[in-house]
Scaffold this active site. Structure first.
Site, PDB file in Angstrom:
ATOM      1  N   SER A 143       0.847  -1.197   0.000  1.00  0.00           N
ATOM      2  CA  SER A 143       0.000   0.000   0.000  1.00  0.00           C
ATOM      3  C   SER A 143       0.885   1.250   0.000  1.00  0.00           C
ATOM      4  CB  SER A 143      -0.898   0.002   1.242  1.00  0.00           C
ATOM      5  OG  SER A 143      -0.094   0.209   2.393  1.00  0.00           O
ATOM      6  N   ASP A 151      -1.356  -1.781  -3.900  1.00  0.00           N
ATOM      7  CA  ASP A 151      -2.707  -1.844  -3.337  1.00  0.00           C
ATOM      8  C   ASP A 151      -3.254  -0.413  -3.188  1.00  0.00           C
ATOM      9  OD1 ASP A 151      -4.888  -3.096  -2.110  1.00  0.00           O
ATOM     10  OD2 ASP A 151      -4.004  -2.978  -0.104  1.00  0.00           O
ATOM     11  N   ASP A 203      -7.333   2.987  -7.596  1.00  0.00           N
ATOM     12  CA  ASP A 203      -8.609   3.017  -6.889  1.00  0.00           C
ATOM     13  C   ASP A 203      -9.187   4.426  -6.965  1.00  0.00           C
ATOM     14  OD1 ASP A 203     -10.759   3.000  -5.253  1.00  0.00           O
ATOM     15  OD2 ASP A 203      -9.719   2.256  -3.466  1.00  0.00           O
ATOM     16  N   HIS A 216     -12.933  -3.011   4.911  1.00  0.00           N
ATOM     17  CA  HIS A 216     -11.559  -3.030   5.418  1.00  0.00           C
ATOM     18  C   HIS A 216     -11.500  -3.008   6.946  1.00  0.00           C
ATOM     19  CE1 HIS A 216     -10.707  -1.491   1.259  1.00  0.00           C
ATOM     20  NE2 HIS A 216      -9.807  -2.448   1.379  1.00  0.00           N
ATOM     21  N   GLY A 217     -10.433  -3.585   7.482  1.00  0.00           N
ATOM     22  CA  GLY A 217     -10.172  -3.479   8.916  1.00  0.00           C
ATOM     23  C   GLY A 217     -10.687  -4.663   9.720  1.00  0.00           C
ATOM     24  N   HIS A 272     -11.800  -7.044  -1.971  1.00  0.00           N
ATOM     25  CA  HIS A 272     -11.020  -6.391  -0.911  1.00  0.00           C
ATOM     26  C   HIS A 272     -11.680  -6.701   0.432  1.00  0.00           C
ATOM     27  CE1 HIS A 272      -8.180  -3.611  -3.020  1.00  0.00           C
ATOM     28  NE2 HIS A 272      -8.831  -4.171  -4.020  1.00  0.00           N
ATOM     29  N   ILE A 276      -6.132  -9.844   1.849  1.00  0.00           N
ATOM     30  CA  ILE A 276      -6.059 -10.096   3.296  1.00  0.00           C
ATOM     31  C   ILE A 276      -4.901  -9.301   3.893  1.00  0.00           C
ATOM     32  CG2 ILE A 276      -5.624 -11.881   5.044  1.00  0.00           C
ATOM     33  CD1 ILE A 276      -6.985 -13.864   3.029  1.00  0.00           C
ATOM     34  N   SER A 316      -5.686  -7.426   7.467  1.00  0.00           N
ATOM     35  CA  SER A 316      -5.973  -7.368   8.906  1.00  0.00           C
ATOM     36  C   SER A 316      -5.645  -8.689   9.614  1.00  0.00           C
ATOM     37  CB  SER A 316      -7.443  -7.013   9.143  1.00  0.00           C
ATOM     38  OG  SER A 316      -7.711  -5.740   8.619  1.00  0.00           O
TER      39      SER A 316
HETATM   40  P1  13P Z   1      -8.718  -6.547   5.287  1.00  0.00           P
HETATM   41  O1  13P Z   1      -8.676  -5.305   6.124  1.00  0.00           O
HETATM   42  O2  13P Z   1     -10.033  -7.244   5.398  1.00  0.00           O
HETATM   43  O3  13P Z   1      -7.579  -7.452   5.551  1.00  0.00           O
HETATM   44  O4  13P Z   1      -8.621  -6.081   3.752  1.00  0.00           O
HETATM   45  C1  13P Z   1      -7.371  -5.826   3.159  1.00  0.00           C
HETATM   46  C2  13P Z   1      -7.484  -5.191   1.813  1.00  0.00           C
HETATM   47  O5  13P Z   1      -8.524  -5.144   1.196  1.00  0.00           O
HETATM   48  C3  13P Z   1      -6.266  -4.625   1.249  1.00  0.00           C
HETATM   49  O6  13P Z   1      -6.506  -3.949   0.061  1.00  0.00           O
HETATM   50  O1  G3H Z   2      -6.835  -1.788   2.252  1.00  0.00           O
HETATM   51  C1  G3H Z   2      -5.982  -1.340   3.009  1.00  0.00           C
HETATM   52  C2  G3H Z   2      -4.856  -2.207   3.425  1.00  0.00           C
HETATM   53  O2  G3H Z   2      -5.204  -2.957   4.561  1.00  0.00           O
HETATM   54  C3  G3H Z   2      -3.609  -1.401   3.608  1.00  0.00           C
HETATM   55  O3  G3H Z   2      -3.652  -0.681   4.775  1.00  0.00           O
HETATM   56  O4  G3H Z   2      -2.955   1.609   4.062  1.00  0.00           O
HETATM   57  O5  G3H Z   2      -2.756   0.865   6.465  1.00  0.00           O
HETATM   58  O6  G3H Z   2      -1.216  -0.054   4.722  1.00  0.00           O
HETATM   59  P1  G3H Z   2      -2.585   0.521   5.019  1.00  0.00           P
HETATM   60 ZN    ZN Z   3      -8.401  -2.999  -0.016  1.00  0.00          ZN
END
Ligand code: 13P
Ligand code: G3H
Ligand code: ZN
Length: 322
Positions: A50, A83, A105, A181-182, A224, A268, A270
């Site tokens: 990311s 990402d 995105d 997310h999260g 995602h 994946i 989190s």
């Molecule tokens: P999670 O927060 O469910 O792991 O999703 C991660 C994600 O979508 C990263 O792009």
């Molecule tokens: O979708 C988001 C991912 O979990 C990346 O998270 O931006 O905190 O690295 P981050």
């Molecule tokens: Zn994502």
């Protein structure tokens, strides 16, 4: 094998009724845990970075660690993916800097602005042999550094997907069908309770997924926000000094079902964070006198490896698919 794009991976996954795991990487232990599991299980894998990971660990360190993983696991295909790229410049920097796949995105923009920006990235990426993931719809949670409250997400509109893919030329499409997310994917108010009083999240919108598949036959779909937030990790975090009440994720059986359909990439992050944090917390409580990072990062890395192995075999179905 050198780093690959996701083109061939997705074709095989689509035809074979499984998905490839896309795991977020932020440090060496995470890269090692994921690729050791994938290597031993002969599974293709996507390592994704990311904007926040680049800010934390530095682009060059991340690329070199991934290159080391490729060298250590020559038997499996590995893709390096950006990402949630949010600008053309960020995508260009990753394309120029060794990534084989990028996500643009622009899902928080209007339909026309999303198309324009995605198309610009696709043109540059394709000229450089790199593939592009785009997104339609808005997930709850944090996306593009924008916090979307649970209940305010927007599912993908299936009637838009064909035009979007045709006009942008993107190689895969992330859609919103109820993942987020999260580690707190649903509020208690969004869930029901089973006979034991345990929260049961609302089911994913398979009707939306199936409608998208009908309109985009053969086209790879991405999910995602697909951590399942294993309750054993949440329990460990809470037992060893943490405080994560009501953390809840996507049930694994629903992800398995999606992987059998056109979903070729499941994201994946989190669950990696939880696996590491749960084990580091436990280690610190059990060994208050230890202070060598190798001592507590070793079980954390092993926990990432075990968790990824479980996903590959029981959720993604990507083991022995090289
Ligand atoms: P999670 O927060 O469910 O792991 O999703 C991660 C994600 O979508 C990263 O792009
Ligand atoms: O979708 C988001 C991912 O979990 C990346 O998270 O931006 O905190 O690295 P981050
Ligand atoms: Zn994502």
């Amino acid at each position: 094998m050198a780093l690959v794009t996701t083109k061939e991976m997705f074709k095989k996954a689509y035809d074979g009724g499984y998905a490839v795991g896309a795991f977020n990487v932020n440090n060496m232990e995470i890269v090692q845990g994921i690729t050791e599991a994938a290597g031993e299980l002969e599974s293709p894998v996507i390592l994704q970075v990311s904007k926040g990971a680049r800010a934390y660990a530095n682009h060059t360190y991340l690329v070199k660690m991934v290159e080391a993983a490729v060298q250590e696991n020559p038997q499996i295909p590995i893709a390096l993916h950006l990402d949630h790229g949010d600008t053309f410049e960020l995508c260009k920097s990753c394309i120029d800097g060794g990534f084989t796949s990028v996500m643009i995105d622009a899902s928080s923009k209007s339909f026309e602005d999303n198309i324009a920006l995605t198309k610009q990235v696709v043109e540059y990426a394709h000229d450089h042999g790199v593939v592009v993931e785009a997104e339609l719809g808005t997930l709850a949670g944090i996306e593009d550094e924008v916090q979307v409250e649970a209940g305010k997400e927007a599912y993908t509109r299936p009637e838009e997907v064909e035009e979007f893919v045709d006009r942008t030329g993107c190689d895969s499409l992330a859609i919103a069908i109820g993942t987020s997310h999260g580690a707190y994917k649903f509020t208690a108010a969004q869930c029901t309770r089973n006979a034991d009083g345990i929260l049961v999240p609302p089911p994913l919108r398979f009707d939306v997924l199936e409608e998208c598949i009908k309109r985009l036959p053969g086209f790879p779909i991405v999910l995602h926000g697909s951590s399942s937030v294993p309750q054993e990790f949440v329990k460990m975090v809470n037992e060893y000094g943490g405080n994560m009440p009501d953390a809840i994720g996507i049930p694994e059986d629903q992800l398995r079902q999606a992987a059998k359909l056109a979903v070729c990439k499941i994201n994946i992050d989190s669950d990696i964070r939880l696996a590491m944090t749960a084990n580091i917390r436990k280690y610190f409580v059990e060994h208050p006198d230890h202070f060598d990072p190798r001592q507590y990062l070793k079980p954390a890395r092993q926990a990432v490896k075990d968790m990824v192995a479980h996903k590959i075999v029981n959720v993604l179905g990507s083991d022995h698919k090289i």
